[in-house]
Design an enzyme around this catalytic site. Structure first.
Site, PDB file in Angstrom:
ATOM      1  N   ASN A   1       1.718 -16.483  -4.559  1.00 14.95           N
ATOM      2  CA  ASN A   1       1.887 -17.186  -3.512  1.00 14.95           C
ATOM      3  C   ASN A   1       0.743 -16.620  -2.568  1.00 14.95           C
ATOM      4  OD1 ASN A   1       4.513 -18.220  -4.316  1.00 14.95           O
ATOM      5  ND2 ASN A   1       5.437 -16.464  -3.553  1.00 14.95           N
TER       6      ASN A   1
ATOM      7  N   THR B   1       4.734 -13.772   1.631  1.00 20.63           N
ATOM      8  CA  THR B   1       5.729 -13.027   2.732  1.00 20.63           C
ATOM      9  C   THR B   1       4.954 -11.652   2.738  1.00 20.63           C
ATOM     10  OG1 THR B   1       7.322 -12.147   1.302  1.00 20.63           O
ATOM     11  CG2 THR B   1       7.627 -14.332   2.624  1.00 20.63           C
TER      12      THR B   1
ATOM     13  N   HIS C   1      -0.239  -8.544   0.925  1.00 22.12           N
ATOM     14  CA  HIS C   1      -1.286  -7.703  -0.130  1.00 22.12           C
ATOM     15  C   HIS C   1      -1.110  -8.369  -1.244  1.00 22.12           C
ATOM     16  CE1 HIS C   1      -2.002  -3.343  -1.623  1.00 22.12           C
ATOM     17  NE2 HIS C   1      -2.277  -4.174  -2.687  1.00 22.12           N
TER      18      HIS C   1
ATOM     19  N   HIS D   1       3.746 -12.266  -9.463  1.00 19.91           N
ATOM     20  CA  HIS D   1       4.961 -12.011  -9.791  1.00 19.91           C
ATOM     21  C   HIS D   1       4.965 -12.494 -11.279  1.00 19.91           C
ATOM     22  CE1 HIS D   1       6.914 -12.816  -5.899  1.00 19.91           C
ATOM     23  NE2 HIS D   1       5.755 -13.183  -5.585  1.00 19.91           N
TER      24      HIS D   1
ATOM     25  N   GLY E   1       3.891 -19.803   0.540  1.00 20.77           N
ATOM     26  CA  GLY E   1       5.336 -18.812   0.496  1.00 20.77           C
ATOM     27  C   GLY E   1       5.015 -17.306   0.317  1.00 20.77           C
TER      28      GLY E   1
ATOM     29  N   CYS F   1       0.858  -1.313  -0.085  1.00 19.97           N
ATOM     30  CA  CYS F   1       0.070   0.087   0.066  1.00 19.97           C
ATOM     31  C   CYS F   1       0.909   1.291  -0.037  1.00 19.97           C
ATOM     32  CB  CYS F   1      -0.698   0.186   1.331  1.00 19.97           C
ATOM     33  SG  CYS F   1      -2.325  -1.044   1.236  1.00 19.97           S
TER      34      CYS F   1
ATOM     35  N   HIS G   1      -0.454  -9.980  -4.924  1.00 20.83           N
ATOM     36  CA  HIS G   1       0.456  -9.615  -5.794  1.00 20.83           C
ATOM     37  C   HIS G   1       0.881 -11.002  -6.738  1.00 20.83           C
ATOM     38  CE1 HIS G   1       2.962 -10.971  -2.395  1.00 20.83           C
ATOM     39  NE2 HIS G   1       3.597 -11.482  -3.134  1.00 20.83           N
TER      40      HIS G   1
END
Ligand code: DGP
Length: 114
Positions: free
Chosen positions: A87, A95, A98, A102, A93, A7, A100
């Protein structure tokens, strides 16, 4: 969400290397790249994880994948191939809490993943 790092990136409170932005979505380079191309594509609104998606988010997620397709082309990895990863949760996995995606490219990826 005030203590969410993504954020803060979306609000430009902390710097990032932004490669795409519109009113709902922002994409920036991963701070710890695991491949020559490693971009994170996120909604600007806070959604914790895939588990938190609502019916109303369906078009937002579709738009995110349209941007991923565009970025893969812009980064020159569309024809050779690339990987898109989400993830979710501890065993997945995740971490940063929020949601997302990849976008990873520029090298050969193995399967199954570790
Ligand atoms: P995941 O494990 O799927 O939650 O991936 C989180 C990714 O976020 C990880 O590859 C590193 C990246 N990351 C974490 N903090 C920052 C940051 O402050 N800036 C940028 N650009 N990337 C970050």
């Amino acid at each position: 969400m005030t203590d969410c790092i993504f954020c803060k990136i979306a609000n430009k409170e902390i710097p990032s290397d932004i490669v795409y932005e519109d009113d709902k979505i922002i994409a920036f380079k991963d701070v710890s790249p695991q491949s020559p191309v490693h971009i994170l594509v996120i909604p600007k609104k806070h959604i914790g994880s895939l588990n938190d998606l609502d019916e109303e988010d369906t078009s937002l997620i579709g738009d995110i994948f349209k941007i991923i397709k565009k970025l893969a082309k812009d980064m020159g990895v569309d024809e050779e191939g690339y990987r898109v990863v989400n993830n979710c949760g501890e065993l997945g996995g995740q971490t940063v809490h929020h949601i997302h995606f990849h976008l990873m490219g520029g090298r050969k990826f193995s399967w199954p993943p570790g």
